[in-house]
Design a protein around this motif. Structure first.
Motif, short mmCIF file in Angstrom:
data_model
loop_
_atom_site.label_atom_id
_atom_site.label_comp_id
_atom_site.label_asym_id
_atom_site.label_seq_id
_atom_site.Cartn_x
_atom_site.Cartn_y
_atom_site.Cartn_z
N ARG A 72 0.83 -1.21 0.00
CA ARG A 72 0.00 0.00 0.00
C ARG A 72 0.86 1.25 0.00
N LEU A 73 1.94 1.24 0.77
CA LEU A 73 2.88 2.36 0.76
C LEU A 73 3.59 2.47 -0.59
N MET A 74 3.93 1.33 -1.16
CA MET A 74 4.62 1.35 -2.44
C MET A 74 3.72 1.86 -3.56
N PHE A 75 2.42 1.62 -3.46
CA PHE A 75 1.48 2.05 -4.49
C PHE A 75 1.03 3.50 -4.31
N ASN A 76 1.51 4.17 -3.27
CA ASN A 76 1.12 5.56 -3.05
C ASN A 76 1.48 6.39 -4.28
N PRO A 77 0.50 7.09 -4.88
CA PRO A 77 0.78 7.79 -6.16
C PRO A 77 1.72 8.98 -6.02
N THR A 78 1.88 9.52 -4.81
CA THR A 78 2.71 10.72 -4.66
C THR A 78 4.12 10.40 -4.19
N LEU A 120 9.24 4.34 -11.75
CA LEU A 120 8.79 4.77 -13.08
C LEU A 120 9.34 6.15 -13.42
N ASN A 121 9.33 7.06 -12.46
CA ASN A 121 9.87 8.40 -12.72
C ASN A 121 11.36 8.36 -13.01
N THR A 122 12.07 7.47 -12.32
CA THR A 122 13.50 7.34 -12.58
C THR A 122 13.77 6.85 -14.01
N LEU A 123 12.86 5.99 -14.51
CA LEU A 123 13.00 5.48 -15.88
C LEU A 123 12.45 6.44 -16.91
N GLY A 124 12.00 7.63 -16.47
CA GLY A 124 11.48 8.62 -17.39
C GLY A 124 10.04 8.38 -17.80
N MET A 125 9.32 7.58 -17.03
CA MET A 125 7.93 7.28 -17.33
C MET A 125 7.02 8.00 -16.35
N LYS A 126 5.79 8.20 -16.78
CA LYS A 126 4.81 8.89 -15.95
C LYS A 126 4.28 7.94 -14.88
N GLY A 127 4.11 8.47 -13.67
CA GLY A 127 3.59 7.66 -12.58
C GLY A 127 2.14 7.26 -12.81
N LEU A 128 1.74 6.13 -12.22
CA LEU A 128 0.38 5.61 -12.37
C LEU A 128 -0.39 5.81 -11.07
N GLN A 129 -1.70 5.68 -11.20
CA GLN A 129 -2.57 5.81 -10.03
C GLN A 129 -2.67 4.50 -9.24
N TRP A 130 -2.30 3.39 -9.87
CA TRP A 130 -2.30 2.08 -9.23
C TRP A 130 -3.65 1.77 -8.60
N THR A 131 -3.72 1.67 -7.28
CA THR A 131 -4.97 1.28 -6.62
C THR A 131 -5.98 2.42 -6.52
N SER A 132 -5.60 3.62 -6.93
CA SER A 132 -6.52 4.76 -6.83
C SER A 132 -7.42 4.89 -8.05
N THR A 165 -6.47 -4.63 3.23
CA THR A 165 -5.45 -3.71 3.72
C THR A 165 -4.98 -2.73 2.65
N ILE A 166 -5.01 -3.11 1.38
CA ILE A 166 -4.51 -2.24 0.32
C ILE A 166 -5.59 -1.29 -0.18
N THR A 167 -6.76 -1.81 -0.52
CA THR A 167 -7.80 -0.96 -1.11
C THR A 167 -9.07 -0.88 -0.28
#
Length: 294
Positions: free
Chosen positions: A129-135, A143-155, A238-240
């Motif tokens: 859940r912490l890892m999927f935090n969009p911010t 993903l940002n390190t690889l130059g890709m746009k972040g995802l919303q994941w569970t949001s 616990t995640i969603t």
């Protein structure tokens, strides 16, 4: 004869006395709750009025089977189970084939595979859940390190269940690997040696020999993973928590909410019985396939 009868009677009493505690515990922990759940499913049992429990027969089942929320939860559960188990079988088979070869360091990788299985599902859910935090989560950081746009994941509505499947695959693919690896190591060498002599390629040997001979173990892994993924609750909760909205509300989450949030115990009991019937039906079909392949 009397001595033999006394001996048999004493032996029978000894067996009964030693088995009685286990039978009593089994009855109290499984059979009694199961029968109670069946009885509650036939009642209009609401915790807001715990003293009023009129008998309604199969009315709860009829209402559930015509409820759009229940039917939608079945679809989400099927989506989750098929996607998770399918990926775990494919990835697990590939990893098992690699580990069955005489590769350097394979013992280390076999031990490494057991680590996700030893983790508590609730702790796994909180970490992911912490890892999927969009911010500030690790997933979007990578993903940002690889130059890709972040995802919303569970949001997001479309990403909630695939994100949960990712967690399930991470934790339970090693279980599939261990089962299939044991099956691969137990296969006889003669058919593969004959295939090599006949000039069969590695792909042909894998498809026409390995898969058919390994199919009983594949069905065993499929059976165990189907049952486990169908009853998955802690990771999703616990995640969603079943969100966003109801986009990750599976049958387990819906049953929990019906019982402990909406307090409709009779309806929740009927949902649990229908889930059990579904699990028994699919498990029976898989067991028959296992017997046919063995």
């Amino acid at each position: 004869m009397r001595r033999i009868w006394n001996y048999m009677s004493g032996r029978r009493m000894f067996v009964i006395a030693t088995m009685a505690p286990a039978v009593i515990v089994l009855f109290m922990l499984t059979i009694y709750p199961f029968l109670t759940n069946i009885w509650y499913s036939l009642l209009s049992y609401d915790l807001t009025r715990p003293d009023v429990r009129p008998f309604v027969g199969l009315a709860n089942y009829v209402d559930i089977l015509t409820d759009p929320d229940f039917l939608a939860a079945i679809g989400r559960t099927a989506y989750y189970v098929v996607l998770a188990v399918g990926i775990e079988l494919i990835v697990g088979l590939l990893i098992a084939v690699l580990l069955s070869q005489n590769l350097r360091g394979q013992t280390f990788f076999r031990v490494l595979l057991v680590i996700p299985l030893s983790a508590t599902p609730v702790a796994v859910g909180l970490i992911w859940r912490l890892m999927f935090n969009p911010t500030g989560g690790l997933a979007n950081g990578v993903l940002n390190t690889l130059g890709m746009k972040g995802l919303q994941w569970t949001s997001s509505a479309n990403g909630a269940i695939p994100s949960l499947v990712m967690v399930d695959v991470w934790q339970w693919t090693p279980f599939v690997v261990l089962i299939l690896l044991a099956g691969l190591l137990a296969l006889p060498d003669e058919p593969f040696e004959a295939a090599r002599i006949d000039g069969a390629s590695a792909l042909q040997t894998f498809w026409y020999l390995t898969i058919p001979m390994l199919s009983p173990m594949i069905y065993v892994a499929l059976l165990f993973r189907f049952i486990d993924s169908l009853k998955t609750f802690d990771i999703i909760f616990t995640i969603t928590g079943g969100g966003p909205g109801r986009y990750s509300t599976t049958l387990n989450i819906l049953t929990y909410r019906t019982a402990f949030e909406f307090l409709h115990m009779g309806v929740a009991a009927a949902m649990a019985i229908l889930m059990l019937i579904l699990a028994i039906g699919v498990s029976t079909a898989l067991l028959r396939r296992t017997n046919l392949q063995s």
